[in-house]
Design a protein around this motif. Structure first.
Motif, PDB file in Angstrom:
ATOM      1  N   ARG A  80      -2.419 -17.917  -4.296  1.00 29.17           N
ATOM      2  CA  ARG A  80      -1.862 -19.089  -3.621  1.00 29.17           C
ATOM      3  C   ARG A  80      -1.471 -20.078  -4.719  1.00 29.17           C
ATOM      4  O   ARG A  80      -2.246 -20.948  -5.086  1.00 29.17           O
ATOM      5  CB  ARG A  80      -2.885 -19.708  -2.682  1.00 29.17           C
ATOM      6  CG  ARG A  80      -2.340 -20.850  -1.846  1.00 29.17           C
ATOM      7  CD  ARG A  80      -3.427 -21.458  -0.990  1.00 29.17           C
ATOM      8  NE  ARG A  80      -4.042 -20.483  -0.118  1.00 29.17           N
ATOM      9  CZ  ARG A  80      -3.843 -20.427   1.191  1.00 29.17           C
ATOM     10  NH1 ARG A  80      -3.057 -21.285   1.772  1.00 29.17           N
ATOM     11  NH2 ARG A  80      -4.441 -19.513   1.900  1.00 29.17           N
ATOM     12  N   THR A  81      -0.289 -19.887  -5.265  1.00 29.27           N
ATOM     13  CA  THR A  81       0.178 -20.737  -6.353  1.00 29.27           C
ATOM     14  C   THR A  81       1.557 -21.289  -6.021  1.00 29.27           C
ATOM     15  O   THR A  81       2.208 -20.835  -5.081  1.00 29.27           O
ATOM     16  CB  THR A  81       0.258 -19.956  -7.680  1.00 29.27           C
ATOM     17  OG1 THR A  81       1.231 -18.923  -7.538  1.00 29.27           O
ATOM     18  CG2 THR A  81      -1.077 -19.349  -8.054  1.00 29.27           C
ATOM     19  N   GLN A  82       2.006 -22.238  -6.815  1.00 25.57           N
ATOM     20  CA  GLN A  82       3.348 -22.790  -6.609  1.00 25.57           C
ATOM     21  C   GLN A  82       4.420 -21.826  -7.087  1.00 25.57           C
ATOM     22  O   GLN A  82       5.514 -21.803  -6.556  1.00 25.57           O
ATOM     23  CB  GLN A  82       3.485 -24.122  -7.329  1.00 25.57           C
ATOM     24  CG  GLN A  82       2.655 -25.207  -6.708  1.00 25.57           C
ATOM     25  CD  GLN A  82       2.812 -26.530  -7.430  1.00 25.57           C
ATOM     26  OE1 GLN A  82       3.507 -26.626  -8.432  1.00 25.57           O
ATOM     27  NE2 GLN A  82       2.166 -27.547  -6.916  1.00 25.57           N
ATOM     28  N   GLY A  83       4.102 -21.036  -8.105  1.00 26.62           N
ATOM     29  CA  GLY A  83       5.055 -20.049  -8.615  1.00 26.62           C
ATOM     30  C   GLY A  83       4.981 -18.776  -7.803  1.00 26.62           C
ATOM     31  O   GLY A  83       4.017 -18.527  -7.076  1.00 26.62           O
ATOM     32  N   ALA A  84       5.992 -17.951  -7.938  1.00 26.14           N
ATOM     33  CA  ALA A  84       6.035 -16.680  -7.210  1.00 26.14           C
ATOM     34  C   ALA A  84       5.355 -15.583  -8.024  1.00 26.14           C
ATOM     35  O   ALA A  84       5.527 -15.492  -9.226  1.00 26.14           O
ATOM     36  CB  ALA A  84       7.474 -16.289  -6.920  1.00 26.14           C
ATOM     37  N   GLU A  85       4.566 -14.765  -7.348  1.00 28.15           N
ATOM     38  CA  GLU A  85       3.973 -13.578  -7.959  1.00 28.15           C
ATOM     39  C   GLU A  85       4.757 -12.363  -7.457  1.00 28.15           C
ATOM     40  O   GLU A  85       5.122 -12.306  -6.291  1.00 28.15           O
ATOM     41  CB  GLU A  85       2.500 -13.420  -7.576  1.00 28.15           C
ATOM     42  CG  GLU A  85       1.579 -14.433  -8.205  1.00 28.15           C
ATOM     43  CD  GLU A  85       1.512 -15.736  -7.449  1.00 28.15           C
ATOM     44  OE1 GLU A  85       1.401 -16.779  -8.111  1.00 28.15           O
ATOM     45  OE2 GLU A  85       1.600 -15.733  -6.217  1.00 28.15           O
ATOM     46  N   PHE A  86       4.981 -11.435  -8.344  1.00 26.13           N
ATOM     47  CA  PHE A  86       5.725 -10.233  -7.950  1.00 26.13           C
ATOM     48  C   PHE A  86       5.339  -9.076  -8.850  1.00 26.13           C
ATOM     49  O   PHE A  86       4.532  -9.223  -9.760  1.00 26.13           O
ATOM     50  CB  PHE A  86       7.240 -10.488  -7.950  1.00 26.13           C
ATOM     51  CG  PHE A  86       7.766 -11.041  -9.241  1.00 26.13           C
ATOM     52  CD1 PHE A  86       8.269 -10.205 -10.207  1.00 26.13           C
ATOM     53  CD2 PHE A  86       7.767 -12.403  -9.473  1.00 26.13           C
ATOM     54  CE1 PHE A  86       8.753 -10.714 -11.398  1.00 26.13           C
ATOM     55  CE2 PHE A  86       8.244 -12.925 -10.660  1.00 26.13           C
ATOM     56  CZ  PHE A  86       8.735 -12.078 -11.626  1.00 26.13           C
ATOM     57  N   ALA A  87       5.924  -7.908  -8.588  1.00 28.46           N
ATOM     58  CA  ALA A  87       5.669  -6.671  -9.337  1.00 28.46           C
ATOM     59  C   ALA A  87       4.183  -6.315  -9.318  1.00 28.46           C
ATOM     60  O   ALA A  87       3.640  -5.845 -10.311  1.00 28.46           O
ATOM     61  CB  ALA A  87       6.195  -6.773 -10.766  1.00 28.46           C
ATOM     62  N   ALA A  88       3.512  -6.526  -8.195  1.00 32.11           N
ATOM     63  CA  ALA A  88       2.080  -6.224  -8.086  1.00 32.11           C
ATOM     64  C   ALA A  88       1.872  -4.719  -7.977  1.00 32.11           C
ATOM     65  O   ALA A  88       2.562  -4.046  -7.216  1.00 32.11           O
ATOM     66  CB  ALA A  88       1.486  -6.926  -6.874  1.00 32.11           C
ATOM     67  N   ARG A  89       0.923  -4.215  -8.768  1.00 34.93           N
ATOM     68  CA  ARG A  89       0.591  -2.795  -8.798  1.00 34.93           C
ATOM     69  C   ARG A  89      -0.918  -2.645  -8.904  1.00 34.93           C
ATOM     70  O   ARG A  89      -1.608  -3.499  -9.431  1.00 34.93           O
ATOM     71  CB  ARG A  89       1.216  -2.105 -10.022  1.00 34.93           C
ATOM     72  CG  ARG A  89       2.707  -2.176 -10.111  1.00 34.93           C
ATOM     73  CD  ARG A  89       3.358  -1.265  -9.082  1.00 34.93           C
ATOM     74  NE  ARG A  89       4.809  -1.295  -9.175  1.00 34.93           N
ATOM     75  CZ  ARG A  89       5.592  -2.039  -8.436  1.00 34.93           C
ATOM     76  NH1 ARG A  89       5.085  -2.855  -7.554  1.00 34.93           N
ATOM     77  NH2 ARG A  89       6.896  -1.976  -8.557  1.00 34.93           N
TER      78      ARG A  89
END
Length: 93
Positions: free
Chosen positions: A61-70
């Motif tokens: 839960r952050t202001q930035g986006a998280e992606f490419a989760a593996r």
């Protein structure tokens, strides 16, 4: 200051239903996915018919986006945020 006004521009509205990056854990008991730039996990119990699925648990839960989760193993994920990579044990969050 909070004036009770929420402003949502086109960029924010476009991200609200953005779903992606789904991956099963190595033991197939969890499903990892991203929505609106945050990471979620679903617990799956395949011993029942039909499968029992938990409510999605929000991992980040952050202001930035998280992606490419593996998945790295059954309890640890690797994801990217702000140009950096992070490893996170989801059982400790």
């Amino acid at each position: 200051l909070n004036y009770g006004l929420t402003v949502r521009d086109e960029f924010v509205r476009a991200r609200e239903k953005n779903l992606g990056g789904a991956a099963f854990s190595p033991d197939s008991k969890r499903l990892l996915f991203t929505q609106n730039g945050d990471i979620y996990v679903l617990e799956i119990d395949a011993r029942q018919t039909p499968f029992a699925v938990s409510q999605p648990r929000r991992i980040t839960r952050t202001q930035g986006a998280e992606f490419a989760a593996r998945w790295l193993d059954d309890a640890t994920i690797l994801y990217q945020s702000g140009g950096n990579f992070f490893a996170l044990n989801i059982e400790k969050t």
